[in-house]
Design an enzyme around this catalytic site. Sequence first.
Site, mmCIF file in Angstrom:
data_model
loop_
_atom_site.group_PDB
_atom_site.id
_atom_site.type_symbol
_atom_site.label_atom_id
_atom_site.label_comp_id
_atom_site.label_asym_id
_atom_site.label_seq_id
_atom_site.Cartn_x
_atom_site.Cartn_y
_atom_site.Cartn_z
ATOM 1 N N LYS A 150 1.591 11.814 5.165
ATOM 2 C CA LYS A 150 1.764 10.775 6.195
ATOM 3 C C LYS A 150 2.167 9.454 5.546
ATOM 4 C CE LYS A 150 -1.643 8.410 7.294
ATOM 5 N NZ LYS A 150 -2.237 7.104 6.926
ATOM 6 N N LYS A 199 0.839 -1.209 0.000
ATOM 7 C CA LYS A 199 0.000 0.000 0.000
ATOM 8 C C LYS A 199 0.870 1.254 0.000
ATOM 9 C CE LYS A 199 -3.310 2.964 0.414
ATOM 10 N NZ LYS A 199 -4.074 3.184 1.628
#
Length: 297
Positions: free
Chosen positions: A247, A177
């Site tokens: 992030k 991911k």
Amino acid sequence: MSNTTSQVIGFIGLGVMGEPICRNLAVKTGARVIAHDLDAAPLQRLAAHGVQAAPSAAAVMQAADVVFLSLPSGEVVAQLCRQDGGLLASARAGQTIVDLSTSPVDTTRALAGEFAALGARFVDAPVARTRAAAEAGTLAVMVGAAPEVFEAVKPLIATFASDIALCGPVGCGQVLKILNNMVLFETVVAVSEAKAIGEKAGVDPNVLFDTLSKGSADSFALRNHGMKAVLPGEFPERAFSVLYARKDLKYALQLARDAGVDARGAAVVDAWFQQAIDSGLGEKYHPVISRLIAGQR
């Protein structure tokens, strides 16, 4: 899905992605679903689909056989697991915790070890694609788990995902991911640079993107982020913001450092994200960096 109806499913975190995922689980499994969020509004909406509200995350853990987490960051996941009265304190043997959040790989693997010591299984299953895909049940999910654990949770994940990949043992779903997003962000920079250069060189950006999409520069980022955001200049809030994107990119840069890889392309994206945040654009959809690349504010 009859084999899932006897399970009690827990869900913690009913934000932009969590709410539609939880709804799909409740509607498509027919199982008892108990959920918790700090915001009462999604719980009220989900009540119409049979989802029961729990007063705390611990109450979800105590009631459920399988618990899904959909939280803003790995830091939040770790805090919720390890705090006094947190998920680890309520975990029991045979329970499965499925983290749909995007979290650092080392955090994920450490938590898996802590749950395993209690006889519980921790699975990383970060989700990709959009809120619309979450609504439609067509997310992509990248799973890190032992094969037998993957087979056990796959029918549940299939209620909200059309593409489900076992990427390897715990942590490998997060690796996939994080790298997926890194490649996407770098491609958005390339698309933004092409638009800025092409426009200043006298090419209609509509013609530019349409022509690129028919050549070897075609990509998901071009057709979606480029044509639907960069081209019209539409960068809404409550989409995948610069702050959230940065992030995820930080996780990728940490992975690169740990692996001894010079990821200077990702570092360039990080600089654009930082500039966007400094310019007050942090809450905007992350392709907003195309404005800065074009010399706009």
